[in-house]
Design a protein around this motif. Structure first.
Motif, PDB file in Angstrom:
ATOM      1  N   ALA A 182      50.668 -65.803 -20.716  1.00  0.00           N
ATOM      2  CA  ALA A 182      50.953 -66.621 -19.408  1.00  0.00           C
ATOM      3  C   ALA A 182      52.150 -66.951 -18.396  1.00  0.00           C
ATOM      4  CB  ALA A 182      50.797 -68.153 -19.284  1.00  0.00           C
ATOM      5  N   PHE A 183      53.006 -66.103 -19.824  1.00  0.00           N
ATOM      6  CA  PHE A 183      54.443 -65.828 -19.355  1.00  0.00           C
ATOM      7  C   PHE A 183      54.778 -64.168 -18.518  1.00  0.00           C
ATOM      8  CE2 PHE A 183      58.052 -62.838 -20.081  1.00  0.00           C
ATOM      9  CZ  PHE A 183      59.554 -63.776 -19.758  1.00  0.00           C
ATOM     10  N   ILE A 184      53.549 -63.589 -18.661  1.00  0.00           N
ATOM     11  CA  ILE A 184      53.675 -62.343 -18.335  1.00  0.00           C
ATOM     12  C   ILE A 184      53.221 -62.305 -16.721  1.00  0.00           C
ATOM     13  CG2 ILE A 184      52.947 -59.968 -17.918  1.00  0.00           C
ATOM     14  CD1 ILE A 184      52.909 -59.782 -20.802  1.00  0.00           C
ATOM     15  N   GLY A 185      52.572 -63.781 -16.462  1.00  0.00           N
ATOM     16  CA  GLY A 185      52.139 -63.766 -15.416  1.00  0.00           C
ATOM     17  C   GLY A 185      53.106 -64.170 -14.443  1.00  0.00           C
ATOM     18  N   LEU A 186      53.491 -65.367 -15.006  1.00  0.00           N
ATOM     19  CA  LEU A 186      55.029 -66.016 -14.090  1.00  0.00           C
ATOM     20  C   LEU A 186      55.586 -65.838 -14.252  1.00  0.00           C
ATOM     21  CD1 LEU A 186      53.856 -68.856 -16.783  1.00  0.00           C
ATOM     22  CD2 LEU A 186      53.139 -69.161 -14.153  1.00  0.00           C
ATOM     23  N   ALA A 187      55.995 -64.421 -14.591  1.00  0.00           N
ATOM     24  CA  ALA A 187      56.609 -63.646 -14.437  1.00  0.00           C
ATOM     25  C   ALA A 187      56.860 -62.589 -13.709  1.00  0.00           C
ATOM     26  CB  ALA A 187      57.406 -62.700 -16.456  1.00  0.00           C
ATOM     27  N   ILE A 207      59.375 -69.831 -11.764  1.00  0.00           N
ATOM     28  CA  ILE A 207      60.443 -70.550 -12.741  1.00  0.00           C
ATOM     29  C   ILE A 207      59.751 -71.839 -12.963  1.00  0.00           C
ATOM     30  CG2 ILE A 207      63.089 -70.740 -12.991  1.00  0.00           C
ATOM     31  CD1 ILE A 207      63.244 -68.768 -10.685  1.00  0.00           C
ATOM     32  N   ALA A 208      59.452 -72.184 -12.073  1.00  0.00           N
ATOM     33  CA  ALA A 208      58.838 -73.434 -12.720  1.00  0.00           C
ATOM     34  C   ALA A 208      57.727 -73.398 -13.960  1.00  0.00           C
ATOM     35  CB  ALA A 208      58.284 -74.871 -11.652  1.00  0.00           C
ATOM     36  N   GLY A 209      56.689 -72.796 -13.562  1.00  0.00           N
ATOM     37  CA  GLY A 209      55.949 -72.240 -14.907  1.00  0.00           C
ATOM     38  C   GLY A 209      56.416 -71.841 -16.113  1.00  0.00           C
ATOM     39  N   ILE A 210      57.605 -70.813 -16.342  1.00  0.00           N
ATOM     40  CA  ILE A 210      58.266 -70.137 -17.328  1.00  0.00           C
ATOM     41  C   ILE A 210      59.341 -71.437 -17.472  1.00  0.00           C
ATOM     42  CG2 ILE A 210      60.439 -68.784 -17.667  1.00  0.00           C
ATOM     43  CD1 ILE A 210      59.418 -67.168 -15.384  1.00  0.00           C
ATOM     44  N   TYR A 211      59.701 -72.408 -17.340  1.00  0.00           N
ATOM     45  CA  TYR A 211      59.648 -74.131 -17.689  1.00  0.00           C
ATOM     46  C   TYR A 211      59.614 -74.670 -18.589  1.00  0.00           C
ATOM     47  CZ  TYR A 211      64.752 -73.209 -15.271  1.00  0.00           C
ATOM     48  OH  TYR A 211      65.853 -72.856 -14.762  1.00  0.00           O
ATOM     49  N   MET A 212      58.089 -74.698 -18.018  1.00  0.00           N
ATOM     50  CA  MET A 212      56.926 -75.743 -19.339  1.00  0.00           C
ATOM     51  C   MET A 212      57.041 -74.473 -20.059  1.00  0.00           C
ATOM     52  SD  MET A 212      56.155 -78.676 -17.632  1.00  0.00           S
ATOM     53  CE  MET A 212      54.937 -78.443 -17.598  1.00  0.00           C
ATOM     54  N   LEU A 213      56.859 -73.334 -20.126  1.00  0.00           N
ATOM     55  CA  LEU A 213      56.576 -72.466 -21.437  1.00  0.00           C
ATOM     56  C   LEU A 213      57.545 -72.348 -22.418  1.00  0.00           C
ATOM     57  CD1 LEU A 213      54.820 -69.573 -19.893  1.00  0.00           C
ATOM     58  CD2 LEU A 213      53.939 -71.349 -20.918  1.00  0.00           C
ATOM     59  N   LEU A 214      58.864 -72.632 -21.643  1.00  0.00           N
ATOM     60  CA  LEU A 214      60.279 -73.642 -22.994  1.00  0.00           C
ATOM     61  C   LEU A 214      59.649 -74.663 -23.325  1.00  0.00           C
ATOM     62  CD1 LEU A 214      62.598 -71.126 -21.081  1.00  0.00           C
ATOM     63  CD2 LEU A 214      61.633 -70.657 -23.004  1.00  0.00           C
ATOM     64  N   SER A 215      59.020 -75.395 -22.842  1.00  0.00           N
ATOM     65  CA  SER A 215      58.823 -76.766 -23.010  1.00  0.00           C
ATOM     66  C   SER A 215      59.948 -77.913 -22.432  1.00  0.00           C
ATOM     67  CB  SER A 215      58.904 -76.871 -24.655  1.00  0.00           C
ATOM     68  OG  SER A 215      58.112 -76.135 -25.255  1.00  0.00           O
ATOM     69  N   ALA A 216      60.234 -77.045 -21.153  1.00  0.00           N
ATOM     70  CA  ALA A 216      61.232 -78.000 -20.694  1.00  0.00           C
ATOM     71  C   ALA A 216      60.340 -78.434 -19.194  1.00  0.00           C
ATOM     72  CB  ALA A 216      63.147 -77.029 -20.281  1.00  0.00           C
ATOM     73  N   GLU A 217      59.598 -79.679 -19.453  1.00  0.00           N
ATOM     74  CA  GLU A 217      59.171 -80.197 -18.322  1.00  0.00           C
ATOM     75  C   GLU A 217      60.010 -80.893 -17.651  1.00  0.00           C
ATOM     76  OE1 GLU A 217      58.778 -80.871 -21.852  1.00  0.00           O
ATOM     77  OE2 GLU A 217      56.916 -80.485 -22.635  1.00  0.00           O
ATOM     78  N   PHE A 218      61.430 -81.725 -17.571  1.00  0.00           N
ATOM     79  CA  PHE A 218      61.996 -82.065 -16.861  1.00  0.00           C
ATOM     80  C   PHE A 218      62.197 -80.936 -15.815  1.00  0.00           C
ATOM     81  CE2 PHE A 218      65.708 -84.078 -15.339  1.00  0.00           C
ATOM     82  CZ  PHE A 218      65.750 -84.933 -14.732  1.00  0.00           C
ATOM     83  N   VAL A 219      63.198 -79.927 -16.489  1.00  0.00           N
ATOM     84  CA  VAL A 219      63.442 -78.638 -16.114  1.00  0.00           C
ATOM     85  C   VAL A 219      62.561 -78.659 -14.709  1.00  0.00           C
ATOM     86  CG1 VAL A 219      64.879 -76.698 -15.159  1.00  0.00           C
ATOM     87  CG2 VAL A 219      64.852 -78.760 -17.403  1.00  0.00           C
ATOM     88  N   ALA A 220      61.039 -78.124 -15.262  1.00  0.00           N
ATOM     89  CA  ALA A 220      60.343 -77.844 -14.416  1.00  0.00           C
ATOM     90  C   ALA A 220      59.883 -78.836 -13.235  1.00  0.00           C
ATOM     91  CB  ALA A 220      58.934 -77.678 -15.081  1.00  0.00           C
ATOM     92  N   ILE A 221      59.985 -80.027 -13.991  1.00  0.00           N
ATOM     93  CA  ILE A 221      59.196 -80.844 -12.004  1.00  0.00           C
ATOM     94  C   ILE A 221      60.427 -80.830 -11.351  1.00  0.00           C
ATOM     95  CG2 ILE A 221      59.448 -83.167 -11.803  1.00  0.00           C
ATOM     96  CD1 ILE A 221      55.588 -82.225 -13.383  1.00  0.00           C
ATOM     97  N   VAL A 222      61.406 -81.114 -12.154  1.00  0.00           N
ATOM     98  CA  VAL A 222      62.957 -80.922 -10.603  1.00  0.00           C
ATOM     99  C   VAL A 222      62.387 -79.885 -10.023  1.00  0.00           C
ATOM    100  CG1 VAL A 222      65.269 -81.253 -10.960  1.00  0.00           C
ATOM    101  CG2 VAL A 222      64.049 -82.473 -12.235  1.00  0.00           C
ATOM    102  N   GLN A 223      62.411 -78.974 -11.041  1.00  0.00           N
ATOM    103  CA  GLN A 223      63.079 -77.189  -9.795  1.00  0.00           C
ATOM    104  C   GLN A 223      61.295 -77.375  -9.044  1.00  0.00           C
ATOM    105  OE1 GLN A 223      64.403 -74.462 -10.166  1.00  0.00           O
ATOM    106  NE2 GLN A 223      63.069 -73.240  -9.905  1.00  0.00           N
ATOM    107  N   ILE A 224      60.206 -77.757  -9.371  1.00  0.00           N
ATOM    108  CA  ILE A 224      59.228 -78.264  -8.561  1.00  0.00           C
ATOM    109  C   ILE A 224      59.896 -79.296  -7.026  1.00  0.00           C
ATOM    110  CG2 ILE A 224      56.739 -78.661  -8.018  1.00  0.00           C
ATOM    111  CD1 ILE A 224      56.203 -78.778 -10.887  1.00  0.00           C
TER     112      ILE A 224
END
Length: 172
Positions: A9-14, A44-61
């Motif tokens: 997933a990380f490689i795909g999102l990257a 980048i939002a998907g990578i934030y999700m992988l890093l368990s930063a859901e709030f930052v990912a949703i804000v990014q989107i």
């Protein structure tokens, strides 16, 4: 290093983020560039999700992929600009760009491959949004309010400048 679902997933999102960034600087039409920018933001939002930063990912989107991209598109549509297509580059025209991107990728890989970072215990998966809210409204309440005033001043300034340009356009 073992091949896991998280690594795939990380490689795909990257790759989505990198390809979006490369397309952003190589495309010639502005609307296509904005769409490439959206793909970069979503990767980048998907990578934030992988890093368990859901709030930052949703804000990014919401903020970057949604609001800023829409503002950019409205800015493009509402301004006058000449559509001058740049001459298409030949087969080797993008070689310096490809060489620079490849060199950067190799430098980053060599820089972090043998990097030894000591493991520290953290509480990553425990109430992320609550922790952000507590920090934002306790320690960082003054910078948060100053930033809101700064954004308000920028909004008023943009309205004044747009109105001034509109008045100048009516005179000519």
């Amino acid at each position: 290093m073992s091949l896991s679902g998280e690594l795939i997933a990380f490689i795909g999102l990257a790759l989505v983020a990198i390809v979006g960034g490369v397309l952003l600087i190589t495309l010639t039409k502005v609307v296509h560039m904005v769409i490439a920018l959206v793909f970069t933001f979503l990767g980048i939002a998907g990578i934030y999700m992988l890093l368990s930063a859901e709030f930052v990912a949703i804000v990014q989107i919401l903020i970057y992929s949604g609001a800023i991209t829409i503002v950019m598109l409205f800015g493009i549509m509402l301004t006058k600009h000449q559509e001058n297509d740049a001459p298409a580059k030949g087969g080797w025209g993008n070689f310096p760009l490809l060489a620079a991107i490849s060199g950067f990728a190799v430098a980053v890989y060599l820089g972090i491959y043998n990097l030894d970072i000591p493991v520290q215990p953290t509480a990553l998966h425990e109430e992320n949004t609550k922790q952000i809210g507590i920090e934002l409204f306790s320690k960082y309440v003054i910078p948060f309010e100053v930033m809101s005033v700064l954004l308000l001043v920028a909004l008023v300034g943009a309205i004044v400048l747009a109105k001034k340009d509109d008045e100048e356009g009516d005179r000519s």
